[in-house]
Design a protein around this motif. Structure first.
Motif, PDB file in Angstrom:
ATOM      1  N   LEU A 243       0.861  -1.190   0.000  1.00 25.23           N
ATOM      2  CA  LEU A 243       0.000   0.000   0.000  1.00 25.23           C
ATOM      3  C   LEU A 243       0.892   1.232   0.000  1.00 25.23           C
ATOM      4  O   LEU A 243       1.799   1.338   0.828  1.00 25.23           O
ATOM      5  CB  LEU A 243      -0.900   0.005   1.240  1.00 25.23           C
ATOM      6  N   THR A 244       0.642   2.156  -0.923  1.00 27.20           N
ATOM      7  CA  THR A 244       1.418   3.391  -0.957  1.00 27.20           C
ATOM      8  C   THR A 244       0.737   4.421  -1.836  1.00 27.20           C
ATOM      9  O   THR A 244      -0.019   4.077  -2.746  1.00 27.20           O
ATOM     10  CB  THR A 244       2.856   3.138  -1.466  1.00 27.20           C
ATOM     11  N   SER A 245       1.016   5.684  -1.535  1.00 30.49           N
ATOM     12  CA  SER A 245       0.643   6.783  -2.424  1.00 30.49           C
ATOM     13  C   SER A 245       1.906   7.543  -2.796  1.00 30.49           C
ATOM     14  O   SER A 245       1.887   8.757  -2.961  1.00 30.49           O
ATOM     15  CB  SER A 245      -0.373   7.702  -1.747  1.00 30.49           C
ATOM     16  N   ALA A 246       3.003   6.830  -2.919  1.00 34.33           N
ATOM     17  CA  ALA A 246       4.319   7.430  -3.128  1.00 34.33           C
ATOM     18  C   ALA A 246       4.308   8.407  -4.299  1.00 34.33           C
ATOM     19  O   ALA A 246       3.794   8.112  -5.381  1.00 34.33           O
ATOM     20  CB  ALA A 246       5.357   6.339  -3.378  1.00 34.33           C
ATOM     21  N   GLY A 247       4.864   9.579  -4.044  1.00 31.10           N
ATOM     22  CA  GLY A 247       4.970  10.598  -5.063  1.00 31.10           C
ATOM     23  C   GLY A 247       3.770  11.508  -5.168  1.00 31.10           C
ATOM     24  O   GLY A 247       3.869  12.608  -5.716  1.00 31.10           O
ATOM     25  N   ARG A 248       2.636  11.086  -4.670  1.00 30.94           N
ATOM     26  CA  ARG A 248       1.426  11.907  -4.767  1.00 30.94           C
ATOM     27  C   ARG A 248       1.439  12.982  -3.686  1.00 30.94           C
ATOM     28  O   ARG A 248       1.605  12.686  -2.513  1.00 30.94           O
ATOM     29  CB  ARG A 248       0.188  11.022  -4.606  1.00 30.94           C
ATOM     30  N   ARG A 249       1.229  14.213  -4.096  1.00 28.67           N
ATOM     31  CA  ARG A 249       1.230  15.332  -3.146  1.00 28.67           C
ATOM     32  C   ARG A 249      -0.088  16.085  -3.155  1.00 28.67           C
ATOM     33  O   ARG A 249      -0.197  17.135  -2.533  1.00 28.67           O
ATOM     34  CB  ARG A 249       2.393  16.278  -3.452  1.00 28.67           C
ATOM     35  N   GLU A 250      -1.051  15.561  -3.879  1.00 26.36           N
ATOM     36  CA  GLU A 250      -2.384  16.144  -3.891  1.00 26.36           C
ATOM     37  C   GLU A 250      -3.403  15.022  -3.843  1.00 26.36           C
ATOM     38  O   GLU A 250      -3.096  13.868  -4.122  1.00 26.36           O
ATOM     39  CB  GLU A 250      -2.594  16.998  -5.151  1.00 26.36           C
ATOM     40  N   GLY A 251      -4.632  15.370  -3.490  1.00 26.79           N
ATOM     41  CA  GLY A 251      -5.684  14.370  -3.459  1.00 26.79           C
ATOM     42  C   GLY A 251      -6.136  14.059  -2.057  1.00 26.79           C
ATOM     43  O   GLY A 251      -5.653  14.628  -1.077  1.00 26.79           O
ATOM     44  N   ASN A 252      -7.072  13.113  -1.966  1.00 25.07           N
ATOM     45  CA  ASN A 252      -7.694  12.802  -0.685  1.00 25.07           C
ATOM     46  C   ASN A 252      -6.753  12.119   0.288  1.00 25.07           C
ATOM     47  O   ASN A 252      -6.724  12.449   1.472  1.00 25.07           O
ATOM     48  CB  ASN A 252      -8.924  11.924  -0.913  1.00 25.07           C
ATOM     49  N   LEU A 253      -5.984  11.145  -0.200  1.00 22.90           N
ATOM     50  CA  LEU A 253      -5.150  10.358   0.704  1.00 22.90           C
ATOM     51  C   LEU A 253      -3.723  10.303   0.165  1.00 22.90           C
ATOM     52  O   LEU A 253      -3.466   9.661  -0.856  1.00 22.90           O
ATOM     53  CB  LEU A 253      -5.696   8.938   0.860  1.00 22.90           C
ATOM     54  N   THR A 254      -2.816  10.959   0.854  1.00 23.96           N
ATOM     55  CA  THR A 254      -1.395  10.886   0.529  1.00 23.96           C
ATOM     56  C   THR A 254      -0.659  10.347   1.753  1.00 23.96           C
ATOM     57  O   THR A 254      -1.250  10.064   2.792  1.00 23.96           O
ATOM     58  CB  THR A 254      -0.833  12.271   0.157  1.00 23.96           C
ATOM     59  N   ARG A 255       0.643  10.186   1.635  1.00 22.90           N
ATOM     60  CA  ARG A 255       1.515   9.793   2.753  1.00 22.90           C
ATOM     61  C   ARG A 255       1.110   8.451   3.359  1.00 22.90           C
ATOM     62  O   ARG A 255       1.400   8.176   4.520  1.00 22.90           O
ATOM     63  CB  ARG A 255       1.513  10.876   3.841  1.00 22.90           C
ATOM     64  N   ALA A 256       0.423   7.590   2.603  1.00 28.30           N
ATOM     65  CA  ALA A 256      -0.113   6.344   3.161  1.00 28.30           C
ATOM     66  C   ALA A 256       1.012   5.398   3.584  1.00 28.30           C
ATOM     67  O   ALA A 256       1.944   5.134   2.822  1.00 28.30           O
ATOM     68  CB  ALA A 256      -1.016   5.658   2.132  1.00 28.30           C
ATOM     69  N   GLY A 257       0.901   4.881   4.798  1.00 27.52           N
ATOM     70  CA  GLY A 257       1.901   3.949   5.317  1.00 27.52           C
ATOM     71  C   GLY A 257       1.593   3.573   6.748  1.00 27.52           C
ATOM     72  O   GLY A 257       0.518   3.847   7.263  1.00 27.52           O
TER      73      GLY A 257
END
Length: 538
Positions: A243-257
């Motif tokens: 599970l990851t949102s690596a690289g995403r800096r916009e949107g509902n869910l970032t920094r997932a970990g």
């Protein structure tokens, strides 16, 4: 309704550890320097939650005076086994490193790992047992052979070494509550680095280890590996991150970990994990790190994946196969103060002796704060506050305060830590009460603005209105019209992403009331209410 919205625990609820006992689910989250320590949340449907306990509330359990910003209680681990709840946590006493001739030197940090237990989640928890100080993010693995193991990150302070030294395990003797046998390094992590937050599970003869990697910022990730033997060697998930949102800096869910797994009564597996929601148009998460949950599936190859198979966090997962329990929620609080316990949304900083900071009985119907150290103190400051849970909100308080000299002040504060806050406060200059704004912003000098050179005697109502990145202060006396300070302050700096170099920033923004008396006399300030009304912009 067939889906629900993530995150389920909003506004500074990071590092979730999830456990199920029968039909009840519990999530423990980090509190860092905020007292009491650890928040434990309860649900029956994974969607609706209430605050079940803040277990570390006695001086014998936790004293964080002197802990730097974003230190204190890190990454609790909650399990239920052998007829009781087990809670591991780290109390971080120092966060820093030295440099030698421009090169990174030793990184000397103090991580003390403790264990407390309780028969009931909302009962009295035991005094802590110190198990080790070798690293942070401790968890317990209760094997099906009856043995219990401590699992934690090994910190390597030596110059030139990777600080994240791998995941180690050591047996816990439950009778003596002591570690026995030698510690073993079982997993070194992947090329993502920053391997931390370990949890171990056993299924179908496999030992699965779940870790966080990539750091707790934009490249955060949940990574899995498995072995037939507890001590390894472990093979890494073939897809990379689970599970990851690596690289995403916009949107509902970032920094997932930083995830933890739980099985539902029907056998399905869900994950609880931390995430961040940036302000629209800004790479800043003013609500801090929050907690989300979503279903996972086991493949025929014995590996865990997201339902979509893409490893992405789901902002709107399907409802879990559980009976809805919307009645499980924290009680509404209208902002007033009554004698007895502090209202549930409120916390204070570091000290286990709150009676030196505030009283709800000295003046019935009011919260009395006793002026203590500066608003940036790591030891004893009178600041009582609640989490910011919305991108837009209004908060207000009614203050009675009669300062006798310039060293005394009290008022309404939007606070992230000692280096980041906006503070509207009453003080005195000569014989005149004044209203001033004190702002601390990283990489800038702390600014003080006199916004009212002469304030009439008597109560004054203070208000803050936040809308995304904009923060506005106003005030009034009695039933007069609100007077708005025309200067718009930057609310977005009160976030993890804005920091002085080398300082940890892992918490979230609070709004509350504070009082200082730098003369040491402890002059008091009385607050009649602290009202909060939130609005979602997203």
């Amino acid at each position: 309704m067939t889906h629900f919205a993530n995150p389920v625990l909003r506004g500074f609820n990071p590092d979730p550890s999830i456990a199920r006992v029968g039909d009840d689910f519990y999530i423990a989250t980090s509190t860092f320097e905020w007292y009491p320590g650890v928040q434990i949340h309860h649900s029956r449907d994974l969607v609706h939650w209430r605050t079940a306990a803040r277990p570390l509330h006695r001086p014998s359990q936790l004293d964080m005076r002197g802990d730097p910003d974003s230190c204190g209680v890190w990454a609790p681990d909650l399990t239920h086994a052998h007829g009781r709840f087990w809670l591991m946590f780290t109390d971080v006493k120092r966060y820093g490193q030295t440099t030698v001739s421009g090169a990174t030197g030793a990184s000397l940090r103090d991580f003390h790992n403790y264990l407390v237990t309780a028969k009931e989640i909302d009962g009295e928890w035991s005094d802590p047992v110190h198990l080790n100080s070798s690293g942070f993010d401790p968890s317990l693995f209760h094997d099906d052979d009856g043995r219990t193991w401590l699992v934690n990150l090994l910190w390597d302070h030596r110059p030139g070494r990777s600080r994240f030294g791998g995941i180690m395990v050591q047996e816990l003797d439950r009778q003596t509550m002591r570690l026995v046998g030698k510690r073993r390094l079982v997993f070194g992590g992947t090329e993502r680095g920053f391997t931390e937050a370990p949890h171990i599970y056993k299924s179908n003869g496999w030992y699965y280890i779940l870790v966080a990697e990539g750091g707790t910022g934009w490249d955060h990730a949940v990574v899995m590996a498995r072995s037939r033997d507890l001590f390894g060697p472990y093979e890494v998930h073939p897809d990379g991150a689970v599970l990851t949102s690596a690289g995403r800096r916009e949107g509902n869910l970032t920094r997932a970990g930083h995830g933890d797994l739980v099985n539902l009564p029907d056998g399905s597996t869900w994950i609880a994990y931390l995430c961040g929601r940036p302000l629209t148009g800004h790479e800043r998460c003013v609500l801090g790190r929050e907690t989300a949950v979503q279903p996972m599936v086991w493949g025929n190859d014995g590996w865990l994946r997201t339902v979509a198979g893409d490893g992405a966090p789901d902002p709107a997962p399907p409802l879990p196969p559980l009976q809805a329990a919307p009645e499980i929620a924290d009680p509404d609080w209208d902002g007033s103060f009554e004698a007895g316990c502090l209202p549930l949304p409120l916390q204070w900083l570091r000290t286990p002796w709150p009676e030196r900071l505030f009283s709800l009985s000295a003046r019935p119907g009011w919260l009395r704060l006793y002026g203590r150290e500066t608003i940036g103190s790591f030891f004893e400051q009178a600041l009582v506050a609640r989490r910011q849970e919305h991108f837009a909100y209004e908060a207000s308080t009614l203050l009675e305060f009669d300062p006798q000299d310039f060293q005394q002040s009290a008022g309404l504060v939007c606070y992230y830590n000692s280096t980041k806050f906006h503070y509207l406060n009453v003080t005195v200059e000569g014989e005149r009460r004044q209203l001033q704004v004190l702002s601390a912003v990283p990489n800038e000098e702390t600014a003080a603005h006199v916004v009212a050179e002469e304030l009439p005697d008597g109560p004054v109502e203070l208000r803050v209105e936040v809308s995304g990145p904009d923060l506005r202060f106003s005030w009034r006396c009695g039933d007069d019209e609100w007077i708005e300070w025309p200067h718009v302050l930057d609310a977005s700096v009160l976030s993890d992403e804005v920091s002085l170099p080398g300082l940890p920033n892992f918490t979230g923004t609070f709004v509350g009331v504070a009082a200082q008396d730098l003369s040491g006399d402890g002059a008091h300030a009385d607050f009649h209410f602290l009202r909060y009304r939130g609005n979602d912009l997203s």
